[in-house]
Design a protein around this motif. Structure first.
Motif, PDB file in Angstrom:
ATOM      1  N   ALA A 149      51.057  47.083 -30.653  1.00 11.86           N
ATOM      2  CA  ALA A 149      51.596  47.648 -29.406  1.00 11.86           C
ATOM      3  C   ALA A 149      51.027  49.036 -29.176  1.00 11.86           C
ATOM      4  O   ALA A 149      50.594  49.373 -28.068  1.00 11.86           O
ATOM      5  N   LEU A 150      51.012  49.833 -30.234  1.00 13.71           N
ATOM      6  CA  LEU A 150      50.477  51.197 -30.106  1.00 13.71           C
ATOM      7  C   LEU A 150      49.010  51.160 -29.689  1.00 13.71           C
ATOM      8  O   LEU A 150      48.562  51.938 -28.840  1.00 13.71           O
ATOM      9  N   PHE A 151      48.278  50.236 -30.301  1.00 13.92           N
ATOM     10  CA  PHE A 151      46.851  50.098 -30.001  1.00 13.92           C
ATOM     11  C   PHE A 151      46.656  49.812 -28.506  1.00 13.92           C
ATOM     12  O   PHE A 151      45.828  50.420 -27.837  1.00 13.92           O
ATOM     13  N   TRP A 152      47.490  48.901 -27.989  1.00 18.34           N
ATOM     14  CA  TRP A 152      47.323  48.521 -26.579  1.00 18.34           C
ATOM     15  C   TRP A 152      47.855  49.596 -25.634  1.00 18.34           C
ATOM     16  O   TRP A 152      47.346  49.766 -24.536  1.00 18.34           O
ATOM     17  N   ILE A 153      48.864  50.333 -26.105  1.00 15.50           N
ATOM     18  CA  ILE A 153      49.347  51.471 -25.272  1.00 15.50           C
ATOM     19  C   ILE A 153      48.226  52.504 -25.160  1.00 15.50           C
ATOM     20  O   ILE A 153      47.927  53.010 -24.077  1.00 15.50           O
ATOM     21  N   ASP A 154      47.599  52.790 -26.310  1.00 17.81           N
ATOM     22  CA  ASP A 154      46.469  53.741 -26.294  1.00 17.81           C
ATOM     23  C   ASP A 154      45.381  53.253 -25.327  1.00 17.81           C
ATOM     24  O   ASP A 154      44.862  54.019 -24.517  1.00 17.81           O
ATOM     25  N   ASN A 155      45.076  51.971 -25.434  1.00 22.67           N
ATOM     26  CA  ASN A 155      44.031  51.415 -24.556  1.00 22.67           C
ATOM     27  C   ASN A 155      44.431  51.510 -23.092  1.00 22.67           C
ATOM     28  O   ASN A 155      43.612  51.815 -22.216  1.00 22.67           O
ATOM     29  N   GLY A 156      45.715  51.239 -22.829  1.00 24.24           N
ATOM     30  CA  GLY A 156      46.218  51.323 -21.453  1.00 24.24           C
ATOM     31  C   GLY A 156      46.069  52.732 -20.912  1.00 24.24           C
ATOM     32  O   GLY A 156      45.673  52.926 -19.750  1.00 24.24           O
ATOM     33  N   ILE A 157      46.374  53.690 -21.769  1.00 27.14           N
ATOM     34  CA  ILE A 157      46.276  55.087 -21.321  1.00 27.14           C
ATOM     35  C   ILE A 157      44.816  55.469 -21.080  1.00 27.14           C
ATOM     36  O   ILE A 157      44.492  56.144 -20.085  1.00 27.14           O
TER      37      ILE A 157
ATOM     38  N   TYR B 190      50.205  61.701 -24.741  1.00 27.46           N
ATOM     39  CA  TYR B 190      50.288  62.661 -25.847  1.00 27.46           C
ATOM     40  C   TYR B 190      51.105  62.073 -27.003  1.00 27.46           C
ATOM     41  O   TYR B 190      50.721  62.141 -28.167  1.00 27.46           O
ATOM     42  N   ILE B 191      52.247  61.462 -26.635  1.00 26.84           N
ATOM     43  CA  ILE B 191      53.141  60.909 -27.673  1.00 26.84           C
ATOM     44  C   ILE B 191      52.460  59.733 -28.380  1.00 26.84           C
ATOM     45  O   ILE B 191      52.401  59.664 -29.615  1.00 26.84           O
ATOM     46  N   ALA B 192      51.911  58.815 -27.578  1.00 29.37           N
ATOM     47  CA  ALA B 192      51.313  57.608 -28.150  1.00 29.37           C
ATOM     48  C   ALA B 192      50.154  57.955 -29.077  1.00 29.37           C
ATOM     49  O   ALA B 192      50.059  57.412 -30.197  1.00 29.37           O
ATOM     50  N   PHE B 193      49.333  58.890 -28.661  1.00 25.45           N
ATOM     51  CA  PHE B 193      48.198  59.252 -29.513  1.00 25.45           C
ATOM     52  C   PHE B 193      48.652  60.013 -30.748  1.00 25.45           C
ATOM     53  O   PHE B 193      48.091  59.846 -31.835  1.00 25.45           O
TER      54      PHE B 193
ATOM     55  N   ALA C 115      45.056  55.187 -34.720  1.00 23.67           N
ATOM     56  CA  ALA C 115      43.848  55.824 -34.172  1.00 23.67           C
ATOM     57  C   ALA C 115      43.409  56.889 -35.167  1.00 23.67           C
ATOM     58  O   ALA C 115      44.247  57.525 -35.806  1.00 23.67           O
ATOM     59  N   ASP C 116      42.107  57.056 -35.314  1.00 23.20           N
ATOM     60  CA  ASP C 116      41.686  58.103 -36.246  1.00 23.20           C
ATOM     61  C   ASP C 116      41.500  59.423 -35.513  1.00 23.20           C
ATOM     62  O   ASP C 116      41.481  59.488 -34.275  1.00 23.20           O
TER      63      ASP C 116
END
Lengths: 356, 475
Positions: free
Chosen positions: B13-21, B375-378, B387-388
């Motif tokens: 989910a986090l990965f896809w939120i990052d991608n969405g952003i 900001y929060i998601a990353f 994410a690295d």
């Protein structure tokens, strides 16, 4: 491709764009400075020959030669500037004869058929300075240009080569020009009122659309010749209110018994815009016989008609002002309020509003 | 054993939120880039026609329509006489000035009565748009162009409505009493009429006056303020007006015409019932309603933006002042967009429904929420190792770079066209402020805008007081 690779690609592109933009900014700055320096140099190089022509020591040969040494765009710009503001019409005509065949003039005028409007506009502006009788075709093409800025810029060239065919073409095209260009062209035609007068009388006597009639009535108003205005009088009873309004406006430009009678009649028109224009015209023409009708117009349902009638009464001698005073004591609150508003104005303010 | 799938799902989910952003960010910036590309030919077109020669043709032209300048004033005693005088002396063949005293308590009306020799006249105008009670109408004995209205306090929109009722002419220009309008701005604003274009409204450029030299209400030497807060806002205004709004000319017209300087056709204003007196961003609300009205009426009149007529305004120099302004602007944006939600993706409204409204909704109104979410998601992704660090830093760098690039392009457009800031110092200041905008200023204004959501939910309709240094003082 991973998302990291996508970002790297974007970052690289971005960096390249940023560097290019910064370089572009610096180049623009530098070019701007150089361009201004070149402009200053051009001005300096023309200063002495310009002074000589203005003092009458030279007929313009030196100035023409100096212009010929400049780049085409700089020479065109300087010619437009010098010819437009610093030389007398005679000096400008003399200079125009000297530069007319110069390559830079030919190149600029050759831009007249360009697809880019600013190039056509540059040609039009230069044409105003160098126009002669042989340019009728070019002037006609530019004054009837679809871009208002081009047609507007070319309008100044009409006086240099007007003949009956050019004037007829311009008069015929007036209804299709934007309002501001139309007014400019009407004003330009005033210098050739004999030709324009004939053309507009013929045009107004033929069946025409409302837009055409309005444009030609405007020309008649600007020309303000008895013949042109006489052709407008019958249109005061036209079926279209815009034509009647234009007629009322035009007829106020010059007194004639027929015109005064026609505008007085329009005070009873069914449309408020026509009545307001008629009230204004009656005041401008000083038709004292219309005071009773103007007093009646002070009770009109339209604010604008009451306003114009009030201003007209204030302009119509003692009798008009007495009628206005009477309106102030009227039981009708609309007439009373308007009379109070008009009578409270200083003479200067009233004149200002009358002409606005 | 059950924790593992949950962890994997959270990571996914986090990965896809990052991608969405990232996708949102790329889309939004691509749209800004499109606006920039569209603005360039528009700007060049206007720049070519805006030179003095064409302007000269307009002077004295009877065909350009008379304009009523509407000046709402609330507690402006210190500056009202000078501002009204500057509006009266604008270069224009025919205009009137309608000043509305919106229930001031500092003697604004008395100052006007005394200086302009006002006399009370009857209410000679029909109240087409309802307003708070009008106490009296005045005309000046010495300036025939001046009309004043004294009314009870009802807010800026309400004052503008009173002025619209009293305006005699078919085009009205809404200005702020504390705005410096350049002498030839009205003539420039009338350019569409010269070109024979049918217009319902025309917006123009507002520039930052802080740092410039002002003499008798005229900006004689435009300069960029060296202080960071007004300096960055100078870049922001350039960006907003030189391509933000200009680009919209080719996409059906912007949703915003600045309340400090905008021209409207009176018949359209009256047809839509005037300004929304309850709105804190009445300028945006009126433009959306105007777009809708034109669309529904099938009118060929357009809403345009012209870059060369200029009005100068003072921007906040303190964080407190900036907070009040930005929070109010964003609260107004939320309120206006929500009240016109029926426009969104509605085929009846064409480009307004499919381009302008969605852009303002997703790219402006929701932007602070998405940015914070980013900001929060990353942060969380970084913490959990989804994410690295390299990737996160690169993303931040790219987002800063986009902002910088757009600001730089605003400076480029300024340089190649109107070039109001000729000195080298100002040139480098503009670049410097473009760089530092992303560090601190952006986050601070994000925080201000976030607070507007809360205030909107609480139905706060306050304007807040703008602290001003005064034009002559800032010079």
């Amino acid at each position: 491709m991973t998302r990291f690779a996508v970002l790297v690609l974007i970052a690289a592109l971005q960096l390249a764009f940023i560097m290019m933009t910064l370089a572009l900014l610096l180049v623009t700055r530098l070019r701007g400075s150089r361009w201004r320096a070149r402009e200053d140099d051009a001005e300096i190089s023309l200063a002495e020959p310009l002074q000589r022509i203005m003092l009458g020591d030279d007929r313009g040969e030196a100035l023409a030669a100096a212009l010929g040494r400049l780049r085409r765009d700089a020479a065109t710009r300087e010619m437009i500037s010098i010819g437009g503001t610093r030389l007398s019409p005679e000096q400008r005509a003399g200079l125009a004869l000297l530069v007319r065949r110069a390559p830079w003039v030919q190149q600029t005028l050759a831009q007249a058929p360009s697809r880019k409007w600013w190039k056509r506009m540059e040609a039009a502006r230069l044409l105003v300075m160098v126009c002669d009788k042989g340019d009728v075709g070019l002037v006609e093409r530019l004054v009837t240009d679809m871009h208002a800025a081009v047609a507007s810029a070319a309008t100044g060239a009409i006086s240099g080569c007007a003949n009956s065919s050019l004037v007829s073409a311009i008069v015929g095209g007036l209804p299709f020009r934007p309002a501001s260009v139309r007014l400019q062209q009407c004003n330009a035609l005033r210098s050739h009122s004999a030709l324009a007068n004939d053309a507009v009388v013929v045009a107004l006597s033929r069946p025409a659309s409302v837009a055409q009639l309005r444009a030609w009535i405007q020309l008649a108003e600007v020309l303000a010749t008895p013949e042109a205005l006489a052709a407008v009088v019958p249109l005061a009873s036209h079926a279209d209110r815009e034509v009647r309004t234009s007629a009322a406006r035009a007829l106020r430009s010059c007194f004639s018994a027929e015109g005064a009678e026609a505008v007085s009649g329009l005070l009873k028109d069914e449309d408020w815009r026509v009545r307001a224009a008629a009230a204004r015209a009656v005041g401008a023409l000083n038709v004292r016989g219309a005071i009773p009708m103007l007093s009646e117009a002070m009770h009109d349902e339209s604010w604008w008609v009451r306003f114009r009638a009030g201003l007209a009464l204030a302009d119509l001698s003692m009798a008009g002002r007495a009628a206005l005073e009477e309106a102030q004591g009227s039981p009708d609150p609309f007439a009373r309020d308007m009379a109070t508003l008009i009578r409270g104005l200083s003479d200067g303010s009233r004149l200002d509003l009358t002409s606005a | 054993m059950e924790a593992e799938p949950l962890r994997a799902a959270s990571f996914a989910a986090l990965f896809w939120i990052d991608n969405g952003i990232i996708a949102y960010f790329l889309l939004l910036n691509s749209f800004y880039a499109l606006l920039l590309l569209l603005a360039i030919p528009e700007l060049m077109e206007h720049w070519r026609i805006a030179d003095d020669e064409n302007l000269r043709l307009l002077r004295g032209a009877e065909v350009i329509p008379p304009i009523s300048v509407l000046v709402p004033a609330f507690n402006e005693r210190a500056t009202i006489v000078a501002s009204v005088l500057s509006f009266l002396t604008l270069e224009y063949p025919s205009h009137e000035v309608v000043v509305v005293n919106d229930g001031s308590t500092d003697g604004t009306m008395e100052a006007l009565i005394s200086f302009y020799e006002l006399y009370e006249t009857p209410a000679a105008y029909p109240d087409v748009v309802p307003t708070a009670r009008v106490r009296a109408y005045y005309r000046s004995k010495v300036y025939s162009k001046l009309t004043c209205i004294d009314k009870e306090n009802g807010g800026k929109g309400d004052s503008l409505n009173a002025a619209v009722n009293a305006a005699r002419f078919s085009y009205v220009l809404a200005v702020d009493a504390d705005t410096l309008v350049e002498r030839d701005a009205l003539l420039r604003l009338a350019r569409p009429f010269l070109l024979g274009e049918p217009v319902a409204a025309v917006g123009a450029t507002v520039r930052v006056v802080n740092g410039s030299t002002v003499v008798h209400g005229i900006v004689t030497h435009p300069r960029v303020d060296g202080r960071w807060l007004p300096g960055i806002q100078t870049v922001e205004y350039l960006r907003a007006f030189l391509f933000g709004r200009l680009g919209w000319n080719r996409l059906g017209g912007s949703l915003i015409i600045s309340g400090a300087f905008g021209l409207f056709k009176q018949e359209h204003l009256q047809a839509i019932g005037g300004y929304n007196a309850g709105s804190v961003t009445e300028d945006m609300d009126i433009v959306i309603r105007l777009h809708k009205h034109l669309r529904m009426e099938g009118s060929s009149d357009t809403i345009q933006f012209i870059p060369d007529p200029v009005a100068w305004t003072e921007v906040p120099v303190t964080l407190r002042g900036l907070y009040r302004q930005r929070e109010r602007w964003h609260r107004g944006l939320i309120s206006t967009l929500i009240s016109h939600r029926s426009v969104c993706f509605n085929p009846r409204y064409g480009r307004l429904g499919f381009i302008a409204y969605p852009f303002f909704l997703f790219g402006e109104m929701l932007a602070p929420l998405i940015e914070v979410a980013g900001y929060i998601a990353f942060g969380v992704s970084l913490f959990l190792g989804v994410a690295d660090l390299e990737f996160t830093l690169l993303f931040l760098l790219v987002s800063v770079g986009f902002g910088f690039l757009l600001s730089l392009w605003a400076t480029v457009l300024e340089e190649v066209s109107f070039r109001r800031y000729p000195s080298l110092r100002d040139f480098f200041l503009l670049i410097w402020f473009s760089v530092i905008e992303a560090f601190g200023y952006r986050q601070v204004t994000l925080w201000f805008r976030l607070q507007s959501y809360w205030k909107y939910v609480r139905r706060d309709v306050r304007w807040g007081v703008m602290e001003r240094e005064g034009f002559e003082r800032v010079s």
